[in-house]
Design a protein around this motif. Sequence first.
Motif, short mmCIF file in Angstrom:
data_model
loop_
_atom_site.label_atom_id
_atom_site.label_comp_id
_atom_site.label_asym_id
_atom_site.label_seq_id
_atom_site.Cartn_x
_atom_site.Cartn_y
_atom_site.Cartn_z
N LEU A 112 -4.96 6.64 -10.02
CA LEU A 112 -5.77 6.45 -9.27
C LEU A 112 -7.02 5.87 -9.97
O LEU A 112 -7.98 5.26 -9.11
CB LEU A 112 -6.44 7.70 -8.20
N LYS B 139 4.59 5.42 -7.78
CA LYS B 139 4.45 4.35 -6.74
C LYS B 139 3.04 3.80 -6.34
O LYS B 139 2.80 2.56 -6.02
CB LYS B 139 4.73 5.13 -5.48
N ILE B 140 1.81 4.77 -6.85
CA ILE B 140 0.71 4.36 -6.92
C ILE B 140 0.34 3.36 -7.92
O ILE B 140 -0.18 2.31 -7.68
CB ILE B 140 -0.08 5.60 -6.78
N ASP B 141 0.86 3.40 -9.00
CA ASP B 141 0.80 2.52 -10.06
C ASP B 141 1.02 1.24 -9.85
O ASP B 141 0.42 0.06 -10.07
CB ASP B 141 1.63 2.77 -11.37
N LYS C 129 -8.12 2.29 -8.61
CA LYS C 129 -7.21 1.89 -7.62
C LYS C 129 -7.96 1.74 -6.26
O LYS C 129 -8.69 2.50 -5.93
CB LYS C 129 -6.12 2.75 -7.46
N TYR D 185 0.78 -1.20 0.15
CA TYR D 185 -0.06 0.01 -0.02
C TYR D 185 0.97 1.28 -0.04
O TYR D 185 1.94 1.29 0.68
CB TYR D 185 -0.92 0.01 1.17
N ILE D 186 0.40 2.17 -0.76
CA ILE D 186 0.91 3.67 -0.67
C ILE D 186 0.11 4.51 0.35
O ILE D 186 -1.07 4.30 0.25
CB ILE D 186 0.92 4.29 -1.88
N VAL E 226 -4.08 2.13 -1.87
CA VAL E 226 -3.87 3.34 -1.35
C VAL E 226 -4.69 3.78 -0.26
O VAL E 226 -5.85 3.62 -0.18
CB VAL E 226 -4.02 4.45 -2.57
N VAL F 44 -8.92 2.48 -2.50
CA VAL F 44 -8.62 3.42 -1.60
C VAL F 44 -9.15 3.11 -0.33
O VAL F 44 -10.40 3.14 -0.09
CB VAL F 44 -8.76 5.04 -2.14
#
Length: 210
Positions: free
Chosen positions: A99, A63-65, A102, A4-5, A70, A104
Motif C-alpha cells: 500500500l 493483487k494490490i501491487d 498506492k 482497482y482492487i 485500491v 486509495v
Amino acid sequence: MKKYIAIVGSNSKKSTNRQLLEYMQHRYVNDVEIEIVEVAGLPIFKKTRDMAIPEQSKAMATKIDGADGVIIATPEYDHSIPAILSSALAWLSYGIHPLLDKPVLITGASFGSLGASRAQAQLRQILDSPEIKARVMPSSEFLLSHSLQAFNTDGLLIDAEQTKWLDSLVKDFAEFIDISAQLNHTHQEDDTRMADFSWDEGTTDKEVSK
C-alpha cells in the motif's frame, strides 16, 4: 483501462459493504476493472519470530501491487473499523508494503444514519501510518447510511443523488491516480526505510511471543 482492487472490510456473509462494491463493479465495468477481495478467513494479526505471513495476505498484496488503485469499503462497529479489517491492514504492513504510495478510495456502508463516518476517519489514520503510507484521496469518503434499505432487488442504489455522488467520486479517483503517479520522488527512500524497519528491535523474547 485502470484496474482497482476493492477490499470488503467485513467478514459478514451478507455485508452491505460487499453489496456496494459489487454495485460499483457492475456500474463502472466499461470504465475500470474492479476485482473484489475478501478479508474473511484471515487470522487475527500476531507477530511471529519468523515474520510468517498468511498466504491469503500474500495473495492480496500481489493483487494490490498490480493494481492502479485500491477501494476499501468498511462498516462501522462501535465507532471503529472491524477487527478483521484492522488485522488485514496489519498483515499488509508486516514485512510487505503493497500500500506504500498506492492511491486509495475509502467507502463505507452502515445500517445507521452516520454512514460509517467515524470508522472511515479511523481508517484514514491507519492508512496514513508510517508502516503503511497509502495515498488516500482527500475529502472523498462515500458514506452510505441505512444501507439495508439503500439497494433495490436488482442490487442497484435507489437514491439518485447517492448514485450521482458516487459517480463523481469514481471519476475524481481516476484523476487522483494520474496525479499521484507524478508524486513518487520519495517512494524509493520510503520503500528502503520500510525494508530496514524492525518490528521487534529492542524487544525481549517474551515480548515477541505475546
